[in-house]
Design a protein around this motif. Structure first.
Motif, mmCIF file in Angstrom:
data_model
loop_
_atom_site.group_PDB
_atom_site.id
_atom_site.type_symbol
_atom_site.label_atom_id
_atom_site.label_comp_id
_atom_site.label_asym_id
_atom_site.label_seq_id
_atom_site.Cartn_x
_atom_site.Cartn_y
_atom_site.Cartn_z
ATOM 1 N N ALA A 98 0.671 -1.527 0.210
ATOM 2 C CA ALA A 98 0.517 1.003 -0.005
ATOM 3 C C ALA A 98 1.038 1.291 -0.254
ATOM 4 O O ALA A 98 0.339 2.063 -0.781
ATOM 5 C CB ALA A 98 -0.603 0.240 1.002
ATOM 6 N N LEU A 99 1.744 1.346 0.841
ATOM 7 C CA LEU A 99 2.741 2.373 0.881
ATOM 8 C C LEU A 99 4.008 2.527 -0.197
ATOM 9 O O LEU A 99 3.825 4.053 -0.578
ATOM 10 C CB LEU A 99 3.422 1.846 2.258
ATOM 11 N N HIS A 100 3.767 1.377 -1.217
ATOM 12 C CA HIS A 100 4.492 1.238 -2.703
ATOM 13 C C HIS A 100 3.289 1.976 -3.062
ATOM 14 O O HIS A 100 4.517 2.891 -4.118
ATOM 15 C CB HIS A 100 5.608 0.128 -2.870
ATOM 16 N N GLU A 101 1.887 1.932 -3.189
ATOM 17 C CA GLU A 101 1.126 2.200 -4.756
ATOM 18 C C GLU A 101 1.273 3.672 -4.057
ATOM 19 O O GLU A 101 1.088 3.963 -4.897
ATOM 20 C CB GLU A 101 -0.127 1.485 -3.836
ATOM 21 N N ARG A 102 1.299 4.271 -3.193
ATOM 22 C CA ARG A 102 1.514 5.258 -2.882
ATOM 23 C C ARG A 102 2.508 6.002 -3.398
ATOM 24 O O ARG A 102 2.891 7.200 -4.192
ATOM 25 C CB ARG A 102 1.363 6.232 -0.855
ATOM 26 N N TRP A 103 3.885 6.235 -3.151
ATOM 27 C CA TRP A 103 4.802 6.280 -3.792
ATOM 28 C C TRP A 103 4.715 6.487 -5.298
ATOM 29 O O TRP A 103 4.981 7.084 -6.382
ATOM 30 C CB TRP A 103 6.027 5.412 -3.995
ATOM 31 N N LEU A 104 4.185 5.225 -5.987
ATOM 32 C CA LEU A 104 3.769 4.796 -7.193
ATOM 33 C C LEU A 104 3.124 5.962 -7.927
ATOM 34 O O LEU A 104 3.537 6.763 -8.733
ATOM 35 C CB LEU A 104 3.533 3.523 -7.289
ATOM 36 N N ALA A 105 2.239 6.740 -7.186
ATOM 37 C CA ALA A 105 1.275 7.503 -7.749
ATOM 38 C C ALA A 105 1.077 8.960 -7.246
ATOM 39 O O ALA A 105 1.087 9.439 -7.790
ATOM 40 C CB ALA A 105 -0.427 6.978 -6.807
ATOM 41 N N ASP A 106 2.848 9.257 -6.335
ATOM 42 C CA ASP A 106 3.037 10.388 -6.469
ATOM 43 C C ASP A 106 3.197 11.077 -7.857
ATOM 44 O O ASP A 106 4.573 10.813 -8.263
ATOM 45 C CB ASP A 106 4.302 10.194 -5.280
ATOM 46 N N ASP A 107 2.944 12.183 -7.717
ATOM 47 C CA ASP A 107 3.456 13.382 -8.811
ATOM 48 C C ASP A 107 3.320 15.110 -8.353
ATOM 49 O O ASP A 107 3.631 15.300 -9.391
ATOM 50 C CB ASP A 107 2.559 13.366 -9.796
ATOM 51 N N GLY A 108 3.547 14.709 -6.896
ATOM 52 C CA GLY A 108 3.638 16.108 -6.494
ATOM 53 C C GLY A 108 5.063 16.471 -5.884
ATOM 54 O O GLY A 108 5.242 17.340 -4.969
ATOM 55 N N GLY A 109 6.480 15.404 -6.525
ATOM 56 C CA GLY A 109 7.269 16.164 -6.158
ATOM 57 C C GLY A 109 8.119 15.392 -4.719
ATOM 58 O O GLY A 109 8.462 16.305 -3.749
ATOM 59 N N LEU A 110 7.564 14.636 -3.910
ATOM 60 C CA LEU A 110 7.169 14.036 -2.337
ATOM 61 C C LEU A 110 8.415 12.427 -2.385
ATOM 62 O O LEU A 110 8.578 12.129 -1.536
ATOM 63 C CB LEU A 110 5.819 13.346 -1.859
ATOM 64 N N ARG A 111 8.564 12.818 -3.760
ATOM 65 C CA ARG A 111 9.451 11.464 -3.438
ATOM 66 C C ARG A 111 10.996 11.916 -3.092
ATOM 67 O O ARG A 111 11.731 11.096 -2.652
ATOM 68 C CB ARG A 111 9.863 11.045 -5.351
ATOM 69 N N ASP A 112 10.978 13.368 -2.869
ATOM 70 C CA ASP A 112 12.406 13.471 -2.360
ATOM 71 C C ASP A 112 12.214 14.801 -1.656
ATOM 72 O O ASP A 112 11.213 15.715 -1.487
ATOM 73 C CB ASP A 112 12.928 14.442 -3.813
ATOM 74 N N ARG A 113 12.560 14.425 0.650
ATOM 75 C CA ARG A 113 12.509 15.544 0.732
ATOM 76 C C ARG A 113 12.691 16.917 0.983
ATOM 77 O O ARG A 113 14.183 16.478 0.167
ATOM 78 C CB ARG A 113 13.393 14.939 1.820
ATOM 79 N N ASP A 114 11.852 17.541 1.056
ATOM 80 C CA ASP A 114 11.659 18.954 0.880
ATOM 81 C C ASP A 114 11.010 19.344 2.142
ATOM 82 O O ASP A 114 10.025 20.271 1.167
ATOM 83 C CB ASP A 114 12.116 19.303 -1.098
ATOM 84 N N ASP A 115 11.839 19.981 2.714
ATOM 85 C CA ASP A 115 11.014 20.810 3.636
ATOM 86 C C ASP A 115 10.435 21.856 3.582
ATOM 87 O O ASP A 115 10.105 22.559 4.072
ATOM 88 C CB ASP A 115 11.759 20.878 5.022
ATOM 89 N N ALA A 116 11.544 22.904 2.957
ATOM 90 C CA ALA A 116 11.868 24.023 2.344
ATOM 91 C C ALA A 116 10.126 24.151 1.710
ATOM 92 O O ALA A 116 9.052 25.198 1.664
ATOM 93 C CB ALA A 116 12.777 24.977 1.757
ATOM 94 N N ALA A 117 10.094 22.958 0.537
ATOM 95 C CA ALA A 117 9.224 23.312 -0.611
ATOM 96 C C ALA A 117 7.658 23.328 0.548
ATOM 97 O O ALA A 117 6.266 23.534 0.101
ATOM 98 C CB ALA A 117 9.166 22.506 -1.474
ATOM 99 N N ALA A 118 7.338 21.623 1.320
ATOM 100 C CA ALA A 118 6.662 22.029 2.159
ATOM 101 C C ALA A 118 5.992 23.037 3.134
ATOM 102 O O ALA A 118 5.075 23.599 3.046
ATOM 103 C CB ALA A 118 7.124 20.876 2.968
ATOM 104 N N MET A 119 7.465 23.974 3.227
ATOM 105 C CA MET A 119 6.917 25.064 3.498
ATOM 106 C C MET A 119 6.311 26.211 3.197
ATOM 107 O O MET A 119 5.341 27.448 2.996
ATOM 108 C CB MET A 119 8.077 25.525 4.455
ATOM 109 N N ARG A 120 7.034 26.707 1.689
ATOM 110 C CA ARG A 120 6.141 27.031 0.547
ATOM 111 C C ARG A 120 5.077 27.407 0.235
ATOM 112 O O ARG A 120 3.856 28.323 0.165
ATOM 113 C CB ARG A 120 6.962 27.135 -0.585
ATOM 114 N N VAL A 121 4.200 25.999 0.519
ATOM 115 C CA VAL A 121 2.464 25.643 0.671
ATOM 116 C C VAL A 121 2.364 27.027 1.651
ATOM 117 O O VAL A 121 0.879 27.233 1.349
ATOM 118 C CB VAL A 121 2.555 24.186 1.248
ATOM 119 N N ALA A 122 2.262 26.578 2.581
ATOM 120 C CA ALA A 122 1.625 27.705 3.620
ATOM 121 C C ALA A 122 2.854 29.285 3.313
ATOM 122 O O ALA A 122 1.301 29.727 3.857
ATOM 123 C CB ALA A 122 2.428 26.975 5.067
ATOM 124 N N ASP A 123 3.713 29.462 3.717
ATOM 125 C CA ASP A 123 4.188 30.715 3.205
ATOM 126 C C ASP A 123 4.609 30.856 2.019
ATOM 127 O O ASP A 123 6.199 30.380 1.997
ATOM 128 C CB ASP A 123 5.468 30.503 4.391
#
Ligand SMILES: O=C([O-])C(=O)C[C@H](O)[C@@H](O)C(=O)[O-]
Ligand SMILES: [Mg+2]
Length: 435
Positions: free
Chosen positions: A399-424
């Protein structure tokens, strides 16, 4: 005397499964955790059908090294652990000739090609040890020389955090609530203590101006007298700021972790403040040890078996620390139960482990093993069954692999700054020192 049929310990197959695991909105100096974080699950299958499991970072650059590495393993023996390092060197050289990228940034200390390579090796080393232990009917700690304690102590890892990821972002919810001031941090610590019995508390700092974080640590000291406390801003402060913080918190901290970046800065802070300094950023490779230790920059080295290249290297590191009179403990990053089991096995074999190890595990509501490891009185009991003592849950893994396969939003690479930009939207990774 009868002897059993020896197992064929030749590696017949290797399976790599990248996954995305839900992660809460934990704040750090670079930004905030993304709603899902990548991990890589490694399975090494012997000719006799015994499967060993390992876990490591799952970002693209790790996968790009892990795949060619995995292809070269069949035909080798799971006991050939020393050979894994030479193999990783070969793979890395081939990749760099082919123009592959070999470094990534982030909060894992300075990322070098060497460290990336060792992080990949660690996932395979742990899987090989698990398979060997299962074949021999021995726990991994026995393969490392034997445990010297039956339980390993962990610290609560406190984070400033939001209650939820920003609105509109797909994510799992948890019941921890927000923690954005001293009262919130104390409430979080109380919940950690009630749920898991932790005695030590580490606060991830570098998020708010130092005065606010100093106030939070004072509030913790008042609420939990006698409990070891740590503060870790991930190198966000200048030497001057670090000395000011050390001056104000020196009498309540067990240690200050990575107040500023680099050996010269750490050496000055240690010398002028007299407060013990810990690191998982200043010294992350064997090559960095000599200068840092001889200059007195580090009093507690936080190993991480992922980027030190596995469990056997972690033991070697502990021996070096012992020789220099430097304390040893463990750092963690977002991880699952396979890694917690590996950490617990190796920690159980290290003499003189005087500081509780870090773990992110309580923040992870998802796992890929059938039974989660539990904390009792802030400790994890050292598993004594064969191998690591964990069983892969194939449905969860799938199930967690399916989530990885389905990701097209850049979550396959950790990026804490990108996540912060969603809010700011104006957020950029702060330059260091931030304060
Ligand atoms: O002790 C540390 O430096 C860490 O645990 C690094 C991690 O990346 C931590 O900052 C996090 O999870 O945000
Ligand atoms: Mg740290």
């Amino acid at each position: 005397m009868t002897t059993g049929t020896p197992h064929d310990l030749t590696i017949a197959e290797v399976r790599l499964t990248p996954i995305l695991v839900s992660d809460p909105p934990l704040l750090n100096t670079q930004g905030v955790h993304q709603p899902y974080t990548p991990r890589l699950i490694v399975e090494v299958v012997t000719a006799d059908g015994i499967t060993g499991v390992g876990e490591t970072y799952g970002d693209t650059q790790y996968l790009e090294l892990a795949r060619p590495f995995a292809e070269r393993l069949p035909g080798r023996r799971v006991t050939d652990l020393g050979g894994l390092f030479a193999l990783a060197d070969e793979v890395a050289v081939d990749r760099s000739r082919a123009g592959g990228r070999l470094d990534v940034g982030g909060l894992r200390g300075v990322q070098t090609a060497d460290k990336l390579r060792l992080s990949v090796v660690s996932g395979f080393e742990v899987a090989c040890l698990d398979a060997t232990g299962k074949a021999l009917g021995l726990p991994v700690h026995a393969l490392l020389g034997g445990k010297v304690r039956d339980a390993v102590e962990y610290s609560a890892y406190l984070f400033y955090r939001w209650a939820d990821h920003p609105e509109g972002v797909a994510s799992e919810k948890d019941d921890w609530g927000a923690a954005l001031d001293p009262a919130g941090v104390v409430a979080q610590a109380r919940a950690f203590k009630e749920r898991y019995g932790f005695r030590s508390f580490k606060l991830k700092g570098g998020v708010f101006p130092p005065e606010e974080e100093i106030a939070a640590v004072h509030a913790l000291a008042e609420a939990f007298p006698g409990h070891p406390l740590r503060l870790d801003p991930n190198g966000a402060w200048s030497v001057e700021t670090s000395l000011k913080v050390a001056g104000e918190l020196g009498d309540v901290l067990e240690y200050l972790e990575d107040p500023a970046l680099g050996t010269p800065a750490m050496a000055r802070i240690a010398e002028e403040s007299g407060v013990p300094l810990a690191t998982n950023m200043c010294v992350t490779t064997f090559a960095e040890i000599q200068e840092a230790f001889t200059r007195g920059a580090v009093q507690v080295l936080l190993s991480d078996h992922h980027y030190w290249g596995g469990l056997r290297n972690t033991r070697e590191l502990a021996a070096v620390c012992r020789a220099f009179g430097v304390g040893v403990s463990m750092h963690s990053n977002t991880h699952l139960g396979i890694s917690l089991a590996a950490m617990t096995h190796v920690a159980s074999t290290v003499p003189g482990l005087h500081h509780a190890c870090d773990t992110h595990y309580p923040w992870q509501s998802e796992d890929v093993i059938t039974e989660r490891l539990v904390f009792r009185d802030g400790t994890v009991a050292v598993p004594d069954g064969p191998g690591l003592g964990v069983t892969l849950d194939r449905d969860r893994l799938g199930a967690l692999h399916e989530r990885w396969l389905a990701d097209d939003g850049g979550l396959r690479d950790r990026d804490d700054a990108a996540a912060m930009r969603v809010a700011d939207p104006g957020w950029t990774t702060p330059t260091v020192p931030r304060w």
